[in-house]
Design an enzyme around this catalytic site. Structure first.
Site, PDB file in Angstrom:
ATOM      1  CG  ASP A 160       8.317  22.438 -34.671  1.00  0.00           C
ATOM      2  OD1 ASP A 160       7.737  22.004 -33.744  1.00  0.00           O
ATOM      3  OD2 ASP A 160       8.516  21.931 -35.794  1.00  0.00           O
ATOM      4  CG  ASP A 219       6.359  31.955 -42.154  1.00  0.00           C
ATOM      5  OD1 ASP A 219       5.710  31.046 -41.718  1.00  0.00           O
ATOM      6  OD2 ASP A 219       7.187  32.043 -43.155  1.00  0.00           O
ATOM      7  CG  ASP A 221       9.428  36.930 -40.479  1.00  0.00           C
ATOM      8  OD1 ASP A 221       8.828  35.847 -40.414  1.00  0.00           O
ATOM      9  OD2 ASP A 221       9.659  37.489 -41.290  1.00  0.00           O
ATOM     10  CG  ASP A 313       4.856  27.953 -49.400  1.00  0.00           C
ATOM     11  OD1 ASP A 313       5.589  26.893 -50.099  1.00  0.00           O
ATOM     12  OD2 ASP A 313       5.539  28.837 -48.914  1.00  0.00           O
TER      13      ASP A 313
END
Length: 557
Positions: A160, A219, A221, A313
């Site tokens: 995004d 994610d 990272d 989540d």
């Protein structure tokens, strides 16, 4: 002889009265000046008498109510912390590991994963990202290195990014892995509607994604070990009512600064105690948004990803649980990740988590109570323990009791706080946090002070979420620094502050530090207890954060 009409200790003299007396004994004052000093002393004495009257009749009753409410919330929190500690300890002593509660067998252990095998289910690996210049290679590389038959896994990068340069870099990285034979797709949208939830939802609508039985989410990272799927997928394959397998986070940058060390202490407790207790007793906990594998059918049955909160989540985990699905936490499987190392990034992250949870409670409380596929006991756990106590009460009582009510009580001697509320309960809670992190015992004092400072932001975010006000749906992506900090010099306690005034100073913390210093000074001068020691130290903590000496400062290139 003592005056029989005297009641209690005499009121402390006013500051002007003290100064007037000293000056009159040291300096020869003119009659006019002496009269002025006496008039000022009399005026302030009248004001003091009026304040004592207002304090006893109006302020003290309100403060007493606040004390009772805070003590009640403290008792709720204590019961919750003790119960989770007991469950966590029982799991450890009785060795009630996930493998002993659920069936686990390796998938086709004799097959060669590289040759492909239909015994291996199709797995989709989603990596949502947004302008991740410094970490995108790490996450994509780790996902592409997962042990799984190459024809039974799909890597999906959901980008995004709004920076064209970064988008180009991520796309090139995906093409490089595709040229190596990895089944990887680079997906972009023309808008950021729904933020992460919107990206995940759209990603699952592609034809190749619909063929996947399970979806792993990381994610940008996060760096899973190559055997991550081999350890987690068997739980889902052999236990058809498990919807999610959540792994534990491991932190690659926890030693960057004092703030990251404190975060590690907090999150280790979260995983070792909160997630373990919820998984072991109710087969429910809040999905952490990453480092987990979902059953695709469970996501679809629960209504898919929704962007109504900033904790999409947790939202999905609650909805899946209400439809009878079980969630499993596997603490032995760890995934490397990065902690926010700047105070600004950490503050935004905590606002999003606290506000989103409070807003979700507001939206789903009635729905939870009306659910027909879960037991009454699980409904109680969801509404009271998980949401009300841990997501609402914790943030409110931490700030109001320890940062507002206790300091204010030294100004209002008519209202007192029992020792068990000031000392015994917080000490017990602190000990239960500390014993699960023995290697971090030396950080506990700093953890207490910093958590109280952060409680101000979490309390604010919680109220915003409950009232659906202001920035309740604000989504700010947490900055990741990747390997950019490796060559930077760290100062373990007081970090280098930014040179920009607006970035350096945090006015709410500075204002609260001034309030605490005032309370501590008054308590030291006139108080009947020894709260000033704690209040002074807490004031210093607010001052340090307010001046920007917390976290790691990264100079602009």
């Amino acid at each position: 002889m003592e005056d029989p009409l005297s009641v209690g200790p005499a009121a402390p003299p006013s500051p002007v009265g003290v100064v007037s007396h000293l000056l009159s004994t040291i300096l020869p004052l003119s009659d006019g000046v002496a009269i002025a000093w006496r008039w000022s002393d009399a005026l302030l004495g009248s004001i003091g008498d009026a304040w004592r009257e207002v304090r006893s009749r109006a302020v003290a009753p309100v403060l007493r109510v606040a004390i009772v409410v805070c003590l009640a919330m403290s008792a709720m929190l204590l019961v919750e912390v003790v119960s989770m500690a007991v469950v966590s300890l029982a799991v450890k002593i009785l060795r009630r590991w996930p493998e002993s509660r659920y069936r686990w067998e390796p998938i086709n252990a004799g097959a060669d994963p590289e040759s492909g095998n239909l015994d291996f289910p199709m797995v989709l690996v989603q990596i949502p990202m947004y302008n991740e210049r410094k970490v995108y290679k790490l996450s994509i590389g780790a996902a592409c290195a997962l042990f799984w038959p190459s024809d039974r896994i799909v890597i999906q990068v959901l980008d995004d990014s709004t920076d064209p340069t970064i988008k180009g870099m991520v796309e090139i990285e995906c093409k490089l892995w595709a040229n190596k034979g990895i089944n990887i797709y680079y997906e972009v949208r023309d808008n950021r509607k729904g933020y992460k939830a919107g990206a995940l939802k759209l990603g699952m609508e592609h034809d190749y994604a619909k063929e996947c039985e399970f979806v792993a989410i990381f994610d940008s990272d996060f760096q899973p070990e190559p055997d991550f799927l081999m350890k987690t997928i068997p739980f889902l394959v052999h236990n058809p009512r498990i919807a999610l397998v959540q792994a534990r986070w491991q932190f690659v940058n926890f030693s960057d600064c004092l703030m990251t060390r404190i975060q590690k202490l907090t999150l280790d407790y979260h995983f070792k105690v909160e997630q373990e207790a919820g998984s072991s007793t109710f087969a429910f906990f809040g999905f952490n948004g990453t480092a987990g594998v979902w059953r695709t059918s469970a996501i679809n049955e629960a209504g898919g990803w929704k962007d109504r909160t900033t904790v999409e989540d947790m939202d999905l985990a609650v909805r899946a649980t209400l439809r009878g699905w079980k969630l499993l936490y596997v603490g032995d499987v760890k995934v490397k990740s990065e902690l926010p190392s700047t105070f600004k990034a950490y503050r935004y992250q905590q606002h999003r988590w606290s506000c989103g949870a409070a807003y979700l409670f507001r939206k789903m409380a009635i729905e939870i109570l009306k659910a027909k596929e879960v037991s009454l006991w699980k409904k109680f756990h969801l509404t009271y323990s998980f949401f009300f106590v841990r997501k609402i009460v914790t943030h409110l009582v931490t700030f109001f009791l320890y940062c507002v009510v206790i300091p204010t009580s030294v100004l209002v001697p008519e209202a007192t706080i029992p020792a068990w509320g000031v000392v015994y309960i917080p000490t017990t809670i602190t000990i239960l946090n500390a014993i699960r992190n023995p290697s971090s015992l030396h950080l506990i004092p700093f953890w207490i002070l910093f958590e109280n400072v952060m409680a101000m932001h979490r309390m604010k975010a919680t109220i915003i979420g409950l009232l659906e006000a202001g920035t309740f749906d604000e989504w700010i992506v947490t900055d990741k620094l990747g390997e950019s900090l490796k060559d930077k010099t760290r100062i373990p306690l007081l970090e280098k502050a930014s040179t920009t005034l607006s970035d350096r100073l945090n006015l709410p913390e500075l204002g609260f530090a001034a309030f605490l210093f005032l309370c501590a000074c008054y308590n030291l001068a006139y108080g009947q207890n020894y709260y000033y020691g704690y209040i002074y130290v807490q004031a210093v903590a607010f001052l340090v954060v307010g001046c920007g000496y917390v976290g790691t400062f990264i100079a602009n290139p």
